[in-house]
Structure formats: structure tokens, C-alpha cells
Design an enzyme around this catalytic site. Structure first.
Site, PDB file in Angstrom:
ATOM      1  NE  ARG A  51      25.683   0.381  14.857  1.00 42.19           N
ATOM      2  CZ  ARG A  51      26.965   0.674  14.621  1.00 42.19           C
ATOM      3  NH1 ARG A  51      27.839  -0.270  14.335  1.00 42.19           N
ATOM      4  NH2 ARG A  51      27.373   1.918  14.688  1.00 42.19           N
ATOM      5  CE1 TYR A 104       6.214 -14.772   6.521  1.00 42.00           C
ATOM      6  CE2 TYR A 104       8.044 -13.311   6.029  1.00 42.00           C
ATOM      7  CZ  TYR A 104       6.849 -13.553   6.670  1.00 42.00           C
ATOM      8  OH  TYR A 104       6.290 -12.570   7.445  1.00 42.00           O
ATOM      9  CG  ASP A 177      12.858 -19.258   6.701  1.00 43.71           C
ATOM     10  OD1 ASP A 177      12.710 -19.748   7.842  1.00 43.71           O
ATOM     11  OD2 ASP A 177      12.320 -18.196   6.338  1.00 43.71           O
ATOM     12  CE  LYS A 202       6.509 -15.843  12.212  1.00 44.95           C
ATOM     13  NZ  LYS A 202       7.018 -16.118  10.883  1.00 44.95           N
TER      14      LYS A 202
HETATM   15  C1  LIG Z   1       7.387 -15.151   9.859  1.00 46.53           C
HETATM   16  C2  LIG Z   1       8.419 -15.730   8.988  1.00 46.53           C
HETATM   17  C3  LIG Z   1       9.528 -14.987   8.614  1.00 46.53           C
HETATM   18  C4  LIG Z   1       9.686 -13.543   9.004  1.00 46.53           C
HETATM   19  O1  LIG Z   1       9.839 -13.379  10.372  1.00 46.53           O
HETATM   20  P1  LIG Z   1       9.517 -11.974  11.089  1.00 46.53           P
HETATM   21  O2  LIG Z   1      10.142 -12.132  12.416  1.00 46.53           O
HETATM   22  O3  LIG Z   1       8.033 -11.840  11.108  1.00 46.53           O
HETATM   23  O4  LIG Z   1      10.161 -10.898  10.265  1.00 46.53           O
HETATM   24  C5  LIG Z   1      10.480 -15.598   7.833  1.00 46.53           C
HETATM   25  N1  LIG Z   1      10.346 -16.879   7.437  1.00 46.53           N
HETATM   26  C6  LIG Z   1       9.288 -17.620   7.780  1.00 46.53           C
HETATM   27  C7  LIG Z   1       9.195 -19.030   7.306  1.00 46.53           C
HETATM   28  C8  LIG Z   1       8.278 -17.073   8.559  1.00 46.53           C
HETATM   29  O5  LIG Z   1       7.202 -17.808   8.871  1.00 46.53           O
END
Ligand SMILES: *Cc1c(COP(=O)(O)O)cnc(C)c1O
Length: 383
Positions: A51, A104, A177, A202
Site C-alpha cells: 500500500r 467535473y 483539476d 483520460k
Molecule cells: C473524468 C474526470 C475526473 C474523474 O476521473 P475518474 O478517473 O473517472 O474518476 C475528474 N476530473 C475531470 C475533469 C474528469 O474529466
């Protein structure tokens, strides 16, 4: 200084440590063995328990940290858990946090539900709020400003350096973000951010087959980030870290192609009679273009179109039966996606019609255009 695309090739791998293997292999481990009691008690063996990190996860953390120019990166099982970790790093019961309204959608829900239950008071602000106006909303107990730029679905660009300067005057942390631009196209920490969040699910993973998040802190927040991460028991699997490292290698060529195709289609979409506007900051006449051009070094393949007034049935007819665009959440993989958007905002923006978010994949752009031409024909057939 070594350029970022060169770094993408070399980061997070050290063949001499792994039998000459070019790539850091997958380590699957929970228990780590110690040679003797003294080493176990001293705790200065580099790996102590799965972990707390493995050679694969550390390799990826180090790669992210170098790309973000941070003091420390930690991995989480998803982008959403990375967003929440960043919040819990700086906020606790009785604290106040300002969150951009273009956040988001699922981060918004978690702010309204879990953060609230933990006693963190959240105020959303319009994504185009200037730093001067945002300052008026600072309270003595405000501990964080959470930004996302360009914002989810509507792609507003924020003046990050100005907001960060205002926040720092009051000792308020800035969380950002950075999923849309990736560390390759926006230097978050260099623009005043304290905690940069990535959904590596992404573009960095890039192949629609892995979920992973990361938070990178500057020196001021490093220790608190490491503690919050450890306290929450967050970690990532070796397999997921491996796939993400593999994605990293091709990030710059993929992003370049995503952006080129997206720009070509965005310019063409603006000329279509069915489209009222295209929300994509790299376009010269986008409201966020000036800030984007000042602060970002590139874009990606994700944008939205606003359709002229169209019924739900017409939008469904448009999106059903596409050949190359698929329907699905997420984005940043090699494949094109379309998503009819519903969004919940505290500051309703008056758009001419329904929003459709498009992720432009790596297919040939002419095929994608033909797919959209046919989709518009289906749309017109209904409305
Ligand atoms: C998809 C997304 C997230 C969340 O990511 P996951 O890996 O799906 O939990 C957070 N911020 C943005 C801008 C996103 O597009």
C-alpha cells in the site's frame, strides 16, 4: 533544459534496476519481506508494504512529479478519488471551500454530499469570476479554492495566476483539476497552483482501459498530501501504474493529433447551420482564447457544441447510429465519443439549444466529418 516530450520517453524507468528491461515491470506485492528484525524496526528499507508503494507505482509517481514540477505526487485509484484527496489534504470540519461551477460533475456531487457531511462548507462560483470578485467571497475560514480550466462541458478558461495570487494573500490553497490539458500543456504549479489533480484515466492512460488518479503537491503541501493519502489508505495497483506509464510514452504525439483533428472539426462545425456555437478555447474567437493562449502550450481533442434549438428526440436521432463516434462517458482514449450533456449549475448559462460533448479520437478526420454530416441529416429529419 530537456523538453517535456523528451522527458516522456525517459521518465519512470531505470533498466539497470530491472534486468535491463526497457520498461519498469509490474510489481504485484502486498507483503514485502525484511532480512532481519533490525531492518524491519528501522523502517529504512525503500519498500515496506504494498500500500505504501512498489517500484512500479513509485516510477509513475516520480514521472508525474517531474512533469508537474512538483515536490511529491501520490497515486489514487481514480481521478475522482484524487479530487477528494486534494480537498481532504487542505480542508476539514468548519472550513470553507470555493469551487468553480464548471467543476467535473461527480466532483460537484461529492462536494455536496461527502464534503458537506464532513463539515466542509462549499460555495460554487461562476467559472468566469475574476480574481477581484472572487476575493469578496473569501471568509476567515476559507481554506481552498478549487479550479478546473477549461471547465467540464462548457470549457470556460480561468485566470489561474490572478486567482492564485489573491488566494495566497490569505493563505488559501489552490487546487486545480488539470485533466483537460495534462501536465504537458498546462504547467499548473508554475501558474500558482498548490495541488494539481489528474484523472490519468483520460489522456495519460489514453486507451480507455485503466482508471487512475494523481495529486501533485508543491513543497508547502507535500507533507500534508502524503499524510492524507496514507490516512485514507489510498493506493494504486501495479498493473494500472504500468499501463499508465505505457500511455505516458505516446502522450505528446497523441495529444498533437487529437488537437489537430479537433481544431479542424471545430472550425468546420462553426460553419454548420445546425450548430449555434463551438466551445473550444483554442479557437480564436472563443471567449477563453486569450487566457488559454497566454497560459497553455496546447489543447486536446475534447470540446462541446451547442446545437440550435433541437428536441431530445432530434438529438437522439443525431447520436444514434453514428459509425465512428460511440456513446460513452469519459474521454481521452484513442476513440471518438459523443455525449448528450445534462449539467447542473448554480449559475445557469443561457445556451441556444442542447449541448453535445465530442471527444475527437485518432481516426481519420475525413471519416469523422462524414459521420457528423450524416448525424446532422438525421437531426434535421426529426426537428
Ligand atoms: C473524468 C474526470 C475526473 C474523474 O476521473 P475518474 O478517473 O473517472 O474518476 C475528474 N476530473 C475531470 C475533469 C474528469 O474529466
Amino acid at each position: 533544459m530537456t523538453k517535456k516530450d523528451t522527458k516522456l520517453v525517459g521518465l519512470g524507468r531505470e533498466p539497470s534496476l530491472h534486468a535491463g528491461a526497457v520498461n519498469t515491470p509490474v510489481y504485484r506485492m502486498s507483503t514485502v519481506l525484511f532480512p532481519d528484525v533490525e531492518t524491519l524496526v528501522d523502517g529504512n528499507q525503500p519498500y515496506t508494504y504494498g500500500r505504501r508503494g512498489t517500484p512500479t507505482t513509485r516510477a509513475l509517481e516520480d514521472a508525474f512529479c517531474e512533469l508537474e514540477g512538483g515536490a511529491r505526487t501520490v497515486l489514487t485509484p481514480s481521478g475522482l478519488s484524487a479530487c477528494m484527496l486534494a480537498i481532504l489534504t487542505v480542508c476539514g470540519a468548519g472550513d470553507h471551500m470555493l469551487v468553480t461551477d464548471s467543476i467535473y460533475g461527480t466532483t460537484r456531487i461529492s462536494c455536496q454530499r461527502l464534503a458537506k457531511r464532513l463539515g466542509i462548507n462549499v460555495t460554487f462560483f461562476a467559472p468566469t469570476t475574476t480574481a477581484a470578485k472572487l476575493k469578496e467571497q473569501f471568509r476567515p475560514e476559507t481554506k481552498a479554492v478549487f479550479l478546473e480550466s477549461p471547465g467540464s462541458i462548457t470549457f470556460e478558461v480561468q485566470d489561474v495566476p490572478a486567482i492564485a495570487a489573491a488566494a495566497h494573500e490569505k493563505g488559501i490553497a489552490v487546487i486545480f483539476d488539470n485533466t483537460w490539458a495534462t501536465p504537458l500543456h498546462f504547467d499548473a504549479l508554475g501558474h500558482g497552483v498548490d495541488l494539481s489533480v489528474q484523472s490519468a484515466t483520460k489522456y495519460i492512460g489514453g486507451h480507455a482501459d485503466v482508471l487512475l488518479g494523481a495529486v501533485t503537491a508543491n513543497a508547502a503541501y507535500k507533507e500534508r498530501l502524503v499524510h492524507a493519502h496514507g490516512d485514507l489508505g489510498l493506493c494504486a495497483s501495479g498493473d494500472d501504474a504500468f499501463l499508465t506509464l505505457r500511455g505516458l510514452r505516446t502522450l505528446s504525439v497523441r495529444l498533437k493529433r487529437h488537437q489537430e483533428s479537433a481544431t479542424e472539426l471545430a472550425i468546420w462545425l462553426k460553419t454548420r447551420p445546425e450548430v449555434a456555437r463551438v466551445l473550444y478555447p483554442p479557437l480564436h474567437d472563443d471567449p477563453g482564447h486569450v487566457l488559454w493562449k497566454r497560459d497553455f502550450t496546447g489543447g486536446c481533442g475534447l470540446f462541446s457544441i451547442v446545437l440550435r434549438d433541437a428536441s431530445d428526440e432530434a438529438v437522439a436521432a443525431m447520436l444514434n447510429g453514428m459509425k465512428h463516434f460511440s456513446l460513452g462517458y469519459s474521454w481521452g482514449g484513442f476513440e471518438s465519443l459523443a455525449l448528450p450533456c445534462r449539467y447542473h449549475r448554480s449559475f445557469p448559462k443561457k445556451f441556444e439549444g442542447p449541448l453535445v460533448r465530442l471527444h475527437i479520437g485518432l481516426e481519420n478526420v475525413d471519416d469523422l466529418k462524414a459521420d457528423l454530416v450524416a448525424a446532422f441529416e438525421r437531426l434535421r429529419g426529426v426537428s
